[in-house]
Design a protein around this motif. Structure first.
Motif, mmCIF file in Angstrom:
data_model
loop_
_atom_site.group_PDB
_atom_site.id
_atom_site.type_symbol
_atom_site.label_atom_id
_atom_site.label_comp_id
_atom_site.label_asym_id
_atom_site.label_seq_id
_atom_site.Cartn_x
_atom_site.Cartn_y
_atom_site.Cartn_z
ATOM 1 N N LYS A 106 0.854 -1.222 -0.076
ATOM 2 C CA LYS A 106 0.012 0.151 0.216
ATOM 3 C C LYS A 106 0.737 1.290 -0.010
ATOM 4 O O LYS A 106 0.463 2.038 -0.791
ATOM 5 N N ASP A 107 2.151 1.274 0.785
ATOM 6 C CA ASP A 107 2.719 2.413 0.849
ATOM 7 C C ASP A 107 3.666 2.620 -0.441
ATOM 8 O O ASP A 107 4.411 3.644 -0.592
ATOM 9 N N ARG A 108 3.728 1.708 -1.243
ATOM 10 C CA ARG A 108 4.311 1.716 -2.768
ATOM 11 C C ARG A 108 3.715 1.644 -3.869
ATOM 12 O O ARG A 108 4.155 0.825 -4.851
ATOM 13 N N ASP A 109 2.311 1.897 -3.772
ATOM 14 C CA ASP A 109 1.021 1.762 -4.846
ATOM 15 C C ASP A 109 1.873 2.183 -6.152
ATOM 16 O O ASP A 109 2.086 3.546 -6.201
ATOM 17 N N GLY A 160 -1.984 -4.284 -2.227
ATOM 18 C CA GLY A 160 -2.546 -4.358 -1.134
ATOM 19 C C GLY A 160 -3.978 -3.865 -0.909
ATOM 20 O O GLY A 160 -4.483 -3.703 0.252
ATOM 21 N N GLU A 161 -4.776 -3.711 -2.068
ATOM 22 C CA GLU A 161 -6.278 -3.636 -1.976
ATOM 23 C C GLU A 161 -7.015 -4.636 -1.333
ATOM 24 O O GLU A 161 -6.510 -5.836 -1.255
ATOM 25 N N ARG A 162 -8.217 -4.182 -0.660
ATOM 26 C CA ARG A 162 -8.768 -5.361 0.152
ATOM 27 C C ARG A 162 -9.605 -6.139 -1.001
ATOM 28 O O ARG A 162 -10.312 -5.519 -1.738
ATOM 29 N N PRO A 163 -9.333 -7.374 -0.811
ATOM 30 C CA PRO A 163 -10.014 -8.308 -1.596
ATOM 31 C C PRO A 163 -11.851 -8.335 -1.481
ATOM 32 O O PRO A 163 -12.216 -7.814 -0.568
ATOM 33 N N TYR A 164 -12.392 -7.883 -2.824
ATOM 34 C CA TYR A 164 -13.664 -7.789 -2.642
ATOM 35 C C TYR A 164 -14.159 -6.208 -2.165
ATOM 36 O O TYR A 164 -15.425 -6.144 -1.745
ATOM 37 N N LYS A 217 -1.507 15.206 -14.068
ATOM 38 C CA LYS A 217 0.188 15.212 -13.937
ATOM 39 C C LYS A 217 0.340 16.802 -13.284
ATOM 40 O O LYS A 217 0.926 16.962 -12.402
ATOM 41 N N ASN A 218 -0.313 17.647 -14.135
ATOM 42 C CA ASN A 218 0.353 19.172 -13.930
ATOM 43 C C ASN A 218 -0.293 19.598 -12.354
ATOM 44 O O ASN A 218 0.289 20.678 -12.045
ATOM 45 N N ILE A 219 -1.341 18.950 -11.789
ATOM 46 C CA ILE A 219 -1.434 19.425 -10.255
ATOM 47 C C ILE A 219 -0.854 18.570 -9.408
ATOM 48 O O ILE A 219 -1.020 18.846 -8.393
ATOM 49 N N GLY A 220 0.278 17.708 -9.684
ATOM 50 C CA GLY A 220 1.344 17.202 -8.998
ATOM 51 C C GLY A 220 1.174 15.893 -8.539
ATOM 52 O O GLY A 220 1.875 15.336 -7.768
ATOM 53 N N VAL A 221 0.288 15.034 -9.371
ATOM 54 C CA VAL A 221 0.172 13.482 -9.102
ATOM 55 C C VAL A 221 1.280 12.734 -9.950
ATOM 56 O O VAL A 221 1.230 12.744 -11.429
ATOM 57 N N ARG A 222 2.252 12.372 -9.145
ATOM 58 C CA ARG A 222 3.588 11.662 -10.064
ATOM 59 C C ARG A 222 3.511 10.369 -10.195
ATOM 60 O O ARG A 222 3.828 9.792 -10.925
ATOM 61 N N LEU A 223 3.253 9.613 -9.021
ATOM 62 C CA LEU A 223 3.181 8.403 -8.735
ATOM 63 C C LEU A 223 2.698 7.452 -9.843
ATOM 64 O O LEU A 223 1.313 7.744 -10.276
#
Length: 937
Positions: free
Chosen positions: A665-668, A774-778, A905-911
């Motif tokens: 989850k910390d490295r999505d 790490g998504e919760r199944p179902y 992207k332009n608003i700062g979402v990089r991952l």
């Protein structure tokens, strides 16, 4: 009570001073105030500096014991949107600081102090400063009010304006956006930070010159004539390569000169090359011409056009009279007729009475741009006629009886064929018992078939056929084959065979029944945790494990199991450092194990909370009895236990990265598929080891997989009684205890049938968790919904960017029939093959964002529309970007629906993972026709 002195009444170091002074040290309860005039504030200057110069007299320099002298004073401030004139109220002011001198003035020497204080969080049009004296003898010489700025600058081809230093409270840096210079671009908006001290730091987003321009000082200058630059960069322009045209300034590429070309695979920035000249000195060597063979050889062209990828092709034409046509497949060229890298070729299957013409051409990577026939020489070949007979290629049996065989054979086609071909057939015709000699029969035949009579029943005969030349001499190699006449079987002998066969079959069946009964009897005697075996464990590998798991609960005294399978550690060798988690029985610590004869190392320490019962203690230590039986690099290692003292502990190896689900989850989106498949391979290897030991885990989930610094995954949590999840929805209570519904196979839920096959189902869910980071199944489905969906054949959809091969393996693990699910050895083998062939992971499974993210089209979980952008972001676990959307002015859901990938992207979402999650969520929001119930989909 502050007195203003004129400029002529005070002289210090030869300079006239204007001062405000106060010195009522002989009076009690002093409260003297001095206020400035209205000071207007620049809108962006939210913090200002106040520099004070003042003199404070030493209280000891006054005579008298009743003095109430002080040596400090106070600085106050008050904000206002307008000048209030002489109006003054103490309540309007807030204290900034107490000012104390570094040096005190005595009777004989004046000492000037300089102090600077900061007034922060200013937001109105202006402000006042005030000074409060509570009994000091002092003089205020000067008050200097200023703010700091970062000067206008150009860094990395980006211009940044003059900026007031600092931000708000506790904000040391102010982010400033810049603009790229003319003819420069940047992948992300250039920005820099202005410190409180007026200095620029941490530039982000470097601007680079566009194609055709190079960086010179702080500008982008176009490339000079004869130079070019093809890509966005800050590199200098390059000189045009050879065989190209020199264009005017600002060239992106240099085009090829006339009669020069670039191959499709050549870089557009590379040189151009010409066509190769013709090959030279074509020679035909005819040493085996009579056998229809020759060798062609030639020399490379004098001019290769500046290329090294020269290849050759050979064209063959055969002529009968004046008519010529391609040879086609009737003539064989070895190793090939085109794409030749060597300058020779072997020619075979040439026919007599024909003329052959061979043409050799040279090719290179640029030959396709022009038809450049490089005929070097034409060689005319006419092989002499051959008198060799045709070659017999195969023999077959057409019919047989007790005393006769009918045979035929095939010959290789030749051109021209002889008018009549005769064949020599040889086979053994009998033997002379007295002389011990075998005789042979030789037949000369005019056709390619024969019937041979007077043979012995049930006898094998070896036949040899060879074609004869017109002169009657044998030609080429012969062919041999063996055929047998039918055997006559008497009736009495047949009946005896049947009776004997029946007797043998009956004995074999009786032996099988005895063996099966013995095996079943032995299995009943072995009592383990697993219960009765089923067809899933029928392989030889499963029936013969190197070591078998022993259930510690089969011991009459559980302490005996602990003594057998776990090492005792003295508590003085264990040092707890900090709490890293909480288990069912108590806290889990990170600590140090330093035992005699062992290297000191980090460990995890499970503790038993005070007030435990004896059953709780036995259940707690039973996990150590289980864990101590395992030894595998993908199974958590037991270091030992503390049982002989008041506080029981289980000590295991320390896994630095903790539980797998939280780590992912910390490295999505940050880890490639190849690395994720490698982690699955480690888990599968650990589970194969457990299944080989006849151990069923029952609770395989990403939360029970631990990860170390080397990203090795290890199976953990071997407690027989455990809390499976924090929330009640995580478990489903039956008469046999709690079951983790989302991870458990349907037969285990319905009939409590736990086997390695049910662990395989759970492993499929773990694979899904890994690929979904790490998504919760179902997702948020209830346990009842999960069970209903599985029984109706619903299976989890492929996570985003999941390789198709990996998702197909998941579906195999989730087959309803447990006997058809793959076994852990099969899973390990398949994952190993995927890791050995990374290209197999490039094919991506179909992804439906509506199902995989489980969002309603334009509404929250209760069906009502999202009321705000922050509510929507929270529903997809992306709340950390709320401020980014606000700063970009995206404050309504209608604006969200208009966004594209570049806007996100332009608003700062990089991952990458976060970018895709938000993008696919918006895609789901746009689908107005879907309710996105997982069952409807």
């Amino acid at each position: 009570n502050w007195l203003s002195f004129s400029h002529g009444e005070k002289i210090l170091n030869g300079s006239q001073l204007y001062t405000y002074t106060v010195c009522n040290v002989g009076e009690h309860e002093q409260d003297n105030w001095l206020r400035t005039t209205f000071i207007q504030r620049r809108p962006s200057a939210s913090r200002v500096f106040v520099e004070l110069q003042f003199i404070v007299r030493d209280c000891n320099s006054f005579d008298g014991s009743s003095l109430t002298c002080k040596e400090t004073f106070n600085l106050f401030s008050s904000e206002s949107d307008a000048d209030i004139g002489t109006s003054f109220r103490k309540g309007q002011f807030k204290k900034v600081a107490t000012i104390a001198p570094d040096e005190i003035t005595s009777r004989n020497e004046l000492r000037i102090n300089t102090e600077t204080r900061v007034v922060e969080s200013l937001s109105r049009k202006g402000f006042y400063l005030a000074f409060q004296d509570i009994g000091a003898c002092m003089a205020l010489l000067s008050v200097r009010v200023y703010y700091k700025t970062c000067p206008a600058t150009v860094k990395s081809l980006a211009a940044f304006p003059e900026t007031v230093a600092g931000g708000g409270v506790n904000q040391a840096l102010r982010e400033v956006a810049g603009a790229c210079a003319k003819n420069a671009v940047s992948e992300e908006s250039p920005r820099i930070y202005c410190t409180m001290d007026g200095e620029w730091v941490v530039p982000v987003g470097q601007c680079q010159c566009m194609p055709g321009y190079e960086a010179v000082n702080d500008t982008c200058r176009d490339c000079q004539p004869g130079f070019f630059k093809a890509f966005v960069s800050n590199d200098a322009c390059e000189l045009c390569p050879v065989n190209t045209k020199q264009l005017s300034s600002g060239a992106l590429l240099c085009l090829c000169a006339e009669d020069f070309y670039r191959a499709p695979d050549d870089p557009t920035t590379g040189p151009c090359s010409g066509l190769p000249s013709a090959p030279r000195e074509l020679v035909a060597t005819t040493t085996q011409l009579a056998a229809g063979k020759l060798q062609l050889s030639w020399s490379p062209p004098e001019d290769t056009g500046g290329r090294s990828d020269i290849s050759y092709s050979v064209e063959c034409r055969r002529c009968e009279g004046t008519a010529c046509q391609p040879c086609g497949e009737k003539v064989r060229l070895e190793p090939a007729s085109s794409g030749l890298m060597d300058t020779r070729v072997e020619v075979s299957e040439l026919e007599p009475h024909l003329n052959y013409t061979f043409t050799v051409e040279a090719h290179s990577g640029v030959s396709l741009f022009a038809r450049h026939c490089t005929v070097s020489e034409i060689v005319n070949i006419s092989p002499p006629p051959s008198s060799d007979p045709p070659k017999v290629t195969s023999m077959r049996l057409d019919e047989r009886s007790l005393t006769s065989l009918s045979l035929s054979w095939a010959v290789a086609p030749r051109r021209p064929m002889p008018q009549s071909t005769r064949y020599k057939l040889t086979y053994p015709g009998g033997s002379d018992d007295n002389l011990d000699v075998t005789t042979y029969t030789v037949l000369i035949l005019e056709k390619s078939s024969v019937q041979i009579s007077d043979l012995s029943p049930g006898t094998a005969y070896l036949f040899r056929v060879q074609a004869l030349s017109p002169e009657g001499s044998p030609g080429g190699s012969s062919i041999e084959d063996e055929f047998e006449t039918l055997t006559e079987v008497p009736l009495s002998q047949s009946n005896t065979g049947v009776i004997f066969g029946a007797a043998v079959g009956g004995a074999a069946m009786l032996m099988i029944v005895v063996v099966v009964l013995l095996i079943r009897k032995r299995r009943r005697r072995s009592h383990t945790r697993q219960g009765p075996e089923d067809t899933y464990f029928s392989s030889s590998e499963q029936l013969k494990p190197l070591k078998t798991y022993v259930d510690p609960h089969t011991y009459e005294d559980p302490n005996m199991a602990i003594l057998k399978f776990a090492s005792e550690i003295h508590p003085s060798h264990v040092t707890k450092q900090k709490v890293i988690g909480a288990g069912e029985f108590g806290e889990v610590y990170r600590g140090i194990l330093k035992a005699p004869g062992r290297k000191e190392g980090a460990v995890a320490i499970k503790t038993l909370k005070p007030g435990y019962s004896e059953k709780q203690r036995q259940d707690f230590l039973s996990e150590a009895s289980i864990m101590g039986q395992f030894s595998h690099q993908n199974i958590i290692r037991l270091e030992g236990v503390v049982t002989k003292f008041k506080h029981a502990m289980i000590v295991t190896e320390y896994m630095e990265n903790g539980a797998l689900d939280k780590y992912l989850k910390d490295r999505d989106g940050e880890m490639p598929s190849f690395q994720l498949v490698g982690m699955m391979h480690g888990i599968a290897a650990g589970m194969k080891y457990l299944s080989d030991m006849s151990y069923v885990h029952r609770d395989l989930a990403a939360r029970n997989i631990l990860v170390n610094n080397n990203l090795e995954c290890k199976v953990s949590d071997f407690g027989l009684s455990r809390v499976l999840e924090d929330d009640p929805e995580g478990t489903y209570t039956t008469s046999g205890g709690k079951i983790p519904i989302r991870w458990t196979a349907p037969e285990a839920i319905a009939y409590r049938k736990f086997t390695s096959a049910s662990d395989v189902w759970s492993f499929g869910i773990v694979m899904w968790e890994v690929m979904a980071f790490g998504e919760r199944p179902y997702w948020d489905m209830s346990n009842c919904e999960v069970m209903k969906a599985i029984n109706e054949a619903f299976r989890l959809p492929a996570p985003m960017d999941c390789p198709s091969a990996v998702y197909q393996l998941m579906l195999q693990c989730w087959l309803q029939d447990r006997s058809k699910r793959p076994r852990f050895p099969d899973i390990v083998s398949l994952l190993d093959k995927l890791l050995r062939s990374p290209e197999s992971l490039k094919a991506i499974a179909d992804f439906d964002p509506r199902v995989s993210i489980r969002l309603p089209s334009t509404s929250g979980s209760d069906g009502s529309p999202f009321r705000s952008v922050s509510e929507w972001l929270e529903s997809i676990k992306m709340s950390q970007y709320s401020e980014n959307f606000t700063c970009a002015g995206v404050v309504t859901m209608d604006q969200v629906l208009q966004m594209k990938n570049v806007d996100i992207k332009n608003i700062g979402v990089r991952l990458p993972g976060h970018l895709k999650r938000i993008a696919y969520s918006i895609l789901g929001l746009k689908d107005q026709t879907s309710t996105l119930s997982v069952f409807a989909v």
